[in-house]
Write an enzyme that holds these catalytic residues in place. Structure first.
Site, PDB file in Angstrom:
ATOM      1  N   GLN A  64       0.825  -1.198   0.000  1.00 28.50           N
ATOM      2  CA  GLN A  64       0.000   0.000   0.000  1.00 28.50           C
ATOM      3  C   GLN A  64       0.872   1.266   0.000  1.00 28.50           C
ATOM      4  O   GLN A  64       0.318   2.377   0.004  1.00 28.50           O
ATOM      5  CB  GLN A  64      -0.921   0.014   1.231  1.00 28.50           C
ATOM      6  CG  GLN A  64      -1.917  -1.135   1.233  1.00 28.50           C
ATOM      7  CD  GLN A  64      -2.755  -1.206   2.499  1.00 28.50           C
ATOM      8  OE1 GLN A  64      -2.778  -2.203   3.204  1.00 28.50           O
ATOM      9  NE2 GLN A  64      -3.470  -0.124   2.780  1.00 28.50           N
ATOM     10  N   ARG A  78      -8.354  -0.735   8.466  1.00 29.46           N
ATOM     11  CA  ARG A  78      -9.237   0.420   8.291  1.00 29.46           C
ATOM     12  C   ARG A  78      -9.406   1.184   9.602  1.00 29.46           C
ATOM     13  O   ARG A  78     -10.511   1.623   9.921  1.00 29.46           O
ATOM     14  CB  ARG A  78     -10.605  -0.092   7.811  1.00 29.46           C
ATOM     15  CG  ARG A  78     -10.872   0.216   6.358  1.00 29.46           C
ATOM     16  CD  ARG A  78     -11.949  -0.680   5.796  1.00 29.46           C
ATOM     17  NE  ARG A  78     -12.798   0.061   4.884  1.00 29.46           N
ATOM     18  CZ  ARG A  78     -13.560  -0.504   3.959  1.00 29.46           C
ATOM     19  NH1 ARG A  78     -13.588  -1.817   3.848  1.00 29.46           N
ATOM     20  NH2 ARG A  78     -14.307   0.243   3.185  1.00 29.46           N
ATOM     21  N   CYS A  79      -8.285   1.346  10.330  1.00 32.32           N
ATOM     22  CA  CYS A  79      -8.403   1.921  11.656  1.00 32.32           C
ATOM     23  C   CYS A  79      -8.100   3.408  11.683  1.00 32.32           C
ATOM     24  O   CYS A  79      -8.270   4.041  12.713  1.00 32.32           O
ATOM     25  CB  CYS A  79      -7.469   1.211  12.630  1.00 32.32           C
ATOM     26  SG  CYS A  79      -5.721   1.585  12.379  1.00 32.32           S
ATOM     27  N   GLU A 109     -12.743   4.550   5.595  1.00 32.48           N
ATOM     28  CA  GLU A 109     -12.589   3.881   6.886  1.00 32.48           C
ATOM     29  C   GLU A 109     -13.732   4.172   7.824  1.00 32.48           C
ATOM     30  O   GLU A 109     -13.955   3.426   8.779  1.00 32.48           O
ATOM     31  CB  GLU A 109     -11.251   4.263   7.503  1.00 32.48           C
ATOM     32  CG  GLU A 109     -10.140   3.637   6.689  1.00 32.48           C
ATOM     33  CD  GLU A 109      -8.773   3.935   7.221  1.00 32.48           C
ATOM     34  OE1 GLU A 109      -7.935   3.031   7.263  1.00 32.48           O
ATOM     35  OE2 GLU A 109      -8.562   5.091   7.600  1.00 32.48           O
TER      36      GLU A 109
END
Lengths: 163, 803, 287
Positions: free
Chosen positions: B237, B384-385, B757
């Protein structure tokens, strides 16, 4: 250990190969035939990313040996389109935003294709059960279901007009 | 609609630009099985790597016997830490200022840690060779609990840090302590608590979970010994960061390192870190002079790659008797596993946890996070924090519910009472965040009306009055603000590189364009949404704008895609790069039309002379002219690059409401309804936003209702396959209802905040809120996740309501 | 992910399969649907040197009637069980319960015979077979023999099937008219084994239960027949009192393994709940 000779028809083309008995169908497709549409997402037969169509049935190709396909007729995602014309399920997934990262998509498409062959007019619940062997982490399935419903309508329309 | 083709409306539609739910440009290859994922790659002479992993969580390595493996036909190499030592690559720096073993160096620190690698002709032989490597271990006592880890006589986990009483984030208080990080004002908070008439506290655990993208991690490392160049295709990523780190570790100049992130089958923060597997594959390729592929199994993915959460949190709220929050205190013990490999901006070892004052006007607050080593795999920031925002939002939303319960107040009412009001933005929180914009009350009103909140509460009351009701009904409400778009480089850096992002755009002579950014999509639809931004800015149809990401040899430097930073940071870079081109285009248009720039208006896809509609130049015409008749003083060509250093984070928000019915006989929970309203500012493609929301809500559902990574007392990770790790199928997944409001970010060039997110961050506490609400009339204030039927049945039984 | 090496055999008759089993001994395993065996081999928990693929033996397939019995070939897939008009008509418990096993792709390969012969307490067909009074036709070098389902399951992975025998057919009497039936299966998600499940077959005369079978899945080392639960129901009316007595009696024989699905107390309580649900559902189906 002796290799076995197999003759498999894949997307309409017959291939003759010598394979180790332990070669998984998914590896045979991906490594030997360069059909990399079927993907590998787990090793416990849960995720369904490897789903292909063998002799008219949805099969997880990671839990099937290439040798078991001797004489079989296999359809993969690469065989859904007809001379460049997308199949209704492919169009529908595109139109309904039924994919994001694309990793589950080939398995979903081949499974949806067979689901609609078996059940041309499924209810939403039947679709959810019908794709319960295919995991997706991106879409939450909501648009995939819409895509299958749309594909069902498209297929029914084309069979009506064809009739 | 039969508008003339030349109408503004028709031309806007033809652009398929911002705001339109245009279909995705990337889909064609995916729906035909022609995606290009790492494991699809085959290179001539390519070898395969597999990893020997430790079966035990804490042990000395006594002996590694490679002979049997090396003797197998088709095996080229077996490497251990000893082989990496001369290259000084047996340990590597982490993103959190710690070091992590690449291959276990005399000691194993967690189960499934990498101990040795085998390189073979194909993956089947490599798998056989892994079994043939013999490793002798001497087991050591394991530490699986961070509280146990901090006891004075706890076993020493990190012998390599012996004597080091300072870490990257300050003083280390204990041999298993990593850092203590604080934010806010402790004395102000303490004073608020001392004076407050109402105080509530709640302990809560946010369990360790794993992002589990459908594609596991992997790479194809290819060192060309003739050119001295390293190319690595990798599930990353953050490809540019990988390039910089690989260059630093290997000594190969960055100009000779090319990192390519091809199609990625889901990231969710699992693919940010640099894993030992990547380093080993690169080393093997350099040593052998051949391409080396490594792709992990699912069990390896769950067991050894970046987990998420594992925060033990103690929250306290001080309030007035009518429910006005006066102070917030939070203490966290954070289980980081054996190495601190958290993917956080350097200055924030607890990420952006200090967003935990939430959507509320909290005058005094203090938070402290204590990081601890245990015998578990490293990680913590993933899934996705938004850099620990999941934990922060969970904390504050649970605390507000606890306070509401204490005071007998409705959970919507207490939130309204404490909201930061629209007029207060930009709002500086007690933790120092400057929230850009928000209008929480409008959004809350919209949701409560849409679901008939009063009706739901009435239904719940009726069910509670009926002792034979087969279910307990719960209503969960979360009104979250999250923080994304990391971030301003003065605050945010990854290994010293500021967290800006970038875009370059080049318009071709015949009017189509190519654009590249420093981010990398993993399914978020950048090839479409980025093109839509440019389409609206430059009047070129998005259909003919090629978007490329992920190849560090061509893309401008960026920090990658995670933490919902793409739209806030790269999206801004895109708009500003486009505006540079727009400015030059205007000069060219003025030259072509023989007017002054001030005499021109921009309308959709053209510059028009004011007052004369017939005199205009489209961007297509301007592009041709740029290459053929540039005005004096201007270079030929029509392109621009912009590196955007954001002035601030962005603050998307949402109002989520969920209704659950819990079967009193079995503990099974049916999610009857879930209404998700999101405000991400300007909406580039509503269809793509909805897709992201559906996916995030589904992940949140899985986390809240079933995901866990339990360890037994010996340090074995139980349930590390998809048999046990809960990934819902279409059968389990609820139907989602989505809604939105639009409160643009005032500091963002297109007012967009980022969204992907939010559904994960916001849904998880919503499910907990709903489940707890089902029991709240019995005095239950909190139930830890996961809310599996097993755990809920125990709660039913413990509270005397099991059937 | 990668199975160890093995030699592959694909006999086309039961006789050939038995000959191979006999010659190769415990170095060989039968490959039926493969969705128990292949995953175990991919995780390297099982490493047979020989696989005997019995998918190409026609005698092992097909569903037919024989007198008052339904005869199901051991290699009948779960999908075929679900779709068989004969099973739907005469043994609807099986066709409905099979829908609760795994997912569509797995059901296309998984076989009723494999589900029975594997001896896995998590499998569903053992309890179903006991509930329908099935018997199994086994063939070995010494010939054919029939074993009642009640007498077939000894322990986890231990059945009456000898190492050189092949399970060929499942026989069960067609349901008499008016038979009620149900399979209630509590699971964490699609594809999971049962946390606890209960099969019930019931016939009534007026209010009284004249025939009853209550069997349980995955709450013991094998599927369990709840005799005491049946005794509490036989010749009685189905009411809260008899349902509770049956549920309690069933709970008393539970001996589940504690795992991530739940502890012993939870699984036992859930077995009791599944008994309750199955009894009510079966009664509703009694004509």
């Amino acid at each position: 250990m002796s290799k076995k000779l197999i003759s498999v028809t894949i997307n309409g083309r017959t291939h003759e190969s010598a394979v180790e008995p332990r070669t998984l169908l998914v590896h045979y497709l991906r490594e030997e035939l360069n059909l990399t549409g079927a993907h590998i997402g787990c090793e416990t037969s849960h995720c369904g990313a490897c789903t292909v169509d063998v002799d008219g049935q949805s099969i997880k190709s990671c839990t099937h040996l290439a040798v078991q396909c001797d004489g079989s007729d296999v359809l993969t995602v690469e065989g859904l389109a007809n001379k460049g014309v997308l199949h209704a399920v492919q169009e529908a997934f595109y139109e309904e935003h039924g994919l994001q990262c694309g990793f589950c998509t080939p398995g979903m498409l081949v499974r949806s294709y067979r689901l609609l062959q078996e059940n041309p007019n499924p209810t939403e619940d039947e679709i959810r059960i019908g794709i319960s062997g295919n995991l997706c982490r991106c879409t939450g399935y909501q648009n995939i279901i819409k895509a299958v419903q749309s594909a069902a309508r498209k297929l029914q329309e084309s069979s009506t007009t064809a009739a | 609609m039969n508008a003339p083709t030349d109408s503004v409306e028709a031309r806007e539609l033809a652009l398929a630009g911002m705001g339109q739910s245009r279909l995705r440009k990337e889909d064609a290859r995916f729906i035909q099985g022609k995606g290009n994922y790492v494991d699809d790659m085959k290179l001539p002479g390519m070898l395969h790597m597999d990893i020997v992993r430790a079966p035990v969580a804490h042990a000395r390595i006594i002996k590694i016997n490679k002979e049997a493996a090396l003797a197998m036909p088709g095996v080229h190499a077996v490497l251990t830490a000893d082989d990496l030592k001369p290259l000084k690559l047996h340990w590597m720096p982490t993103l959190a200022g710690d070091v992590a073993a690449v291959l276990a160096d005399e000691k194993v620190h967690f189960q499934m840690q990498e101990v040795a690698i085998v390189i073979a002709d194909d993956r089947y032989i490599a798998a056989d060779a892994v079994e043939a490597v013999e490793v002798e271990y001497e087991e050591l006592p394991v530490v699986m609990d961070p509280f146990e880890a901090l006891k004075p006589d706890a076993p020493v986990l990190r012998e390599d840090l012996a004597g080091k009483d300072t870490g990257a984030h300050g003083k280390r208080e204990h041999h298993n302590h990593i850092f203590t990080w604080e934010a806010g004002d402790k004395s102000a908070a303490d004073a608020a608590f001392d004076a407050a008439p109402v105080k509530v506290s709640q302990h809560m655990y946010y369990p360790r979970v794993h992002p589990c993208p459908l594609e596991t991690c992997g790479c194809v490392a290819n060192f060309d010994p003739i050119r001295g160049e390293l190319t690595t295709h990798i599930t990353s990523q953050a490809p540019h960061v990988v390039r910089t780190v690989v260059s630093m570790l290997s000594g190969i100049p960055e100009s000779k390192v090319r990192i390519v992130s091809p199609d990625i089958g889901g990231g969710f923060g699992n693919k940010v870190g640099i894993y030992p597997g990547y380093v080993c594959a690169i080393v093997a390729s350099i040593v052998l002079g051949r391409p080396v592929k490594w792709v992990e199994d699912r069990i390896e993915n769950i067991s050894s790659t970046a987990f998420a959460r594992d925060y033990h949190m103690d929250g306290e709220l001080a309030a007035s008797e009518d429910g006005k929050i006066l102070g917030l205190r939070v203490n966290v013990v954070a289980d980081h596993g054996a190495f601190d490999a958290c993917a956080d901006p350097t200055k924030f070892p607890a990420g952006l946890f200090h967003i935990c004052s939430g959507s509320y006007d909290v005058p005094a607050a203090h938070a402290s996070v204590k990081g601890v080593y245990t015998n578990k795999a490293p990680g913590g920031v993933a899934y996705r924090c938004s850099f620990r925002v999941t934990e922060a939002v969970y904390l504050i939303e649970r605390m507000v519910d606890v306070l509401a319960q204490k005071l007998g107040m409705d959970k919507a009412e207490i939130r309204s009472k404490n909201f930061i009001k629209k007029e207060q933005f930009p709002y500086t929180s007690a933790f120092g965040f400057e929230y850009d914009s928000g209008d929480y009350q409008t959004a809350l009103d919209k949701v409560l009306t849409a679901v008939d909140y009063k009706g739901l509460r009435a239904e719940q009351a009726a069910k509670r009055a009926d002792p034979d009701s087969p279910t307990l009904m719960g209503i969960g409400l979360v009104t979250f603000t999250e923080v994304v778009g990391a971030g301003p480089s003065k605050m945010c850096d990854i290994l010293g590189v500021g967290m800006f992002d970038s875009c370059e755009i080049r318009i071709h002579p015949t009017g189509s364009a190519i654009a590249r950014m420093g981010t990398i999509t993993q399914g978020q639809g950048h090839q479409t949404t980025y093109a839509q931004i440019i389409a609206t800015e430059l009047g070129i149809p998005s259909e003919v704008i090629q978007v490329e990401e992920g190849d560090t040899s061509t893309a401008p430097y960026g920090l990658g895609t995670y933490g919902s930073r793409s739209t806030p940071v790269a999206g801004a870079a895109i708009a500003l790069a486009a505006r540079k081109i727009h400015a030059k285009a205007k000069k060219i248009a003025a030259h072509l039309l023989e007017v002054n720039e001030n005499d021109l208006d921009w309308e959709v896809d053209r510059f028009k002379v004011k007052g004369d509609d017939a005199k205009f130049k489209t961007m297509t015409q301007i592009a041709w002219a740029a290459y053929n008749q540039p005005p004096e003083g201007l270079e030929p060509g029509l392109e621009a690059v912009h590196y955007y250093d954001p002035p601030n984070f962005t603050f998307p928000f949402g109002i989520y409401l969920g209704v659950v019915d819990i079967d009193r006989a079995t503990g099974e929970t049916k999610v009857r309804r879930f209404y998700a309203l999101d405000d991400c500012g300007t909406r580039i493609n509503p269809m793509i936003i909805d897709g992201q929301i559906h996916g995030g809500l589904t992940e949140g559902f899985a986390v809240a209702m079933g995901q866990q990574m339990p360890f037994d007392a010996q340090g074995n990770l139980m349930g590390n396959t998809l048999m046990d790790y809960f990934l819902p199928t279409a059968v389990e997944t609820p139907k989602w209802e989505t809604d939105f409001t639009v409160t643009p970010s005032p500091h963002h060039p297109i007012g967009a905040k980022g969204v992907a997110e939010s559904p994960h961050v916001g849904s998880i506490p919503t499910f907990t809120s709903a489940v707890v609400d089902a029991f709240s009339h019995l005095g239950v204030t909190h139930l830890d996740m996961p809310h599996s039927s097993y755990r809920l049945w125990k709660a039913l039984r413990d509270n005397g309501v099991a059937l | 992910m990668i199975p160890p090496r093995f030699e592959y055999h694909a006999p086309t008759s039961v006789g050939e399969a038995i000959q191979l089993l006999n010659d190769l001994g415990d170095s060989a395993k039968l490959l039926a649907g493969g969705h128990s065996l292949l995953p175990m081999m991919k995780l390297r928990f099982a490493a047979p040197e020989h696989l005997i693929d019995i998918n190409r033996i026609p005698e092992l397939r097909g569903v037919r009637e024989d007198g008052g019995n339904v005869v199901i070939g051991a290699m009948t897939t779960e999908t075929e069980v679900i779709n068989s008009p004969l099973i739907q008509a005469k043994l609807p418990l099986l066709s409905e319960a099979a829908k609760l096993i795994a997912d569509p792709q797995v059901r296309n390969r998984g076989t009723i015979g494999g589900d029975i012969a594997h001896g896995d307490p998590g499998n569903d067909h053992p309890a179903l077979a006991m509930a329908i009074d099935a018997s199994f036709v086994l063939q070995g070098p010494g010939g054919q023999r029939t074993v009642a389902a009640d007498a077939f399951f000894f322990g986890t992975y231990m059945t009456a099937l000898a190492e050189n025998e092949v399970l060929c057919e499942i026989h069960a009497p067609a349901f008499a008219s008016g038979t009620g039936w149900a399979y209630e299966k509590l699971k964490r998600k699609t594809g999971d084994w049962a946390t606890a499940a209960c099969a019930v077959v019931m016939r009534k005369s007026g209010d009284k239960i004249t025939h009853i079978r209550v069997t349980l899945t995955n709450v013991g080392p094998t599927a369990l027949r709840a005799h005491d639960a049946e005794a509490a129901l036989l010749n009685n009316a189905l009411d809260e009192s008899s349902i509770s007595a049956a549920a309690n009696a069933a709970a008393a024989i539970c001996d589940p393994a504690e795992d991530l699905r739940g502890d012993i107390e939870y699984k036992t309580a859930m077995a009791a709940q599944m008994v309750r649900r199955a009894l009510k559902a079966a009664a509703a189906r009694c004509a």
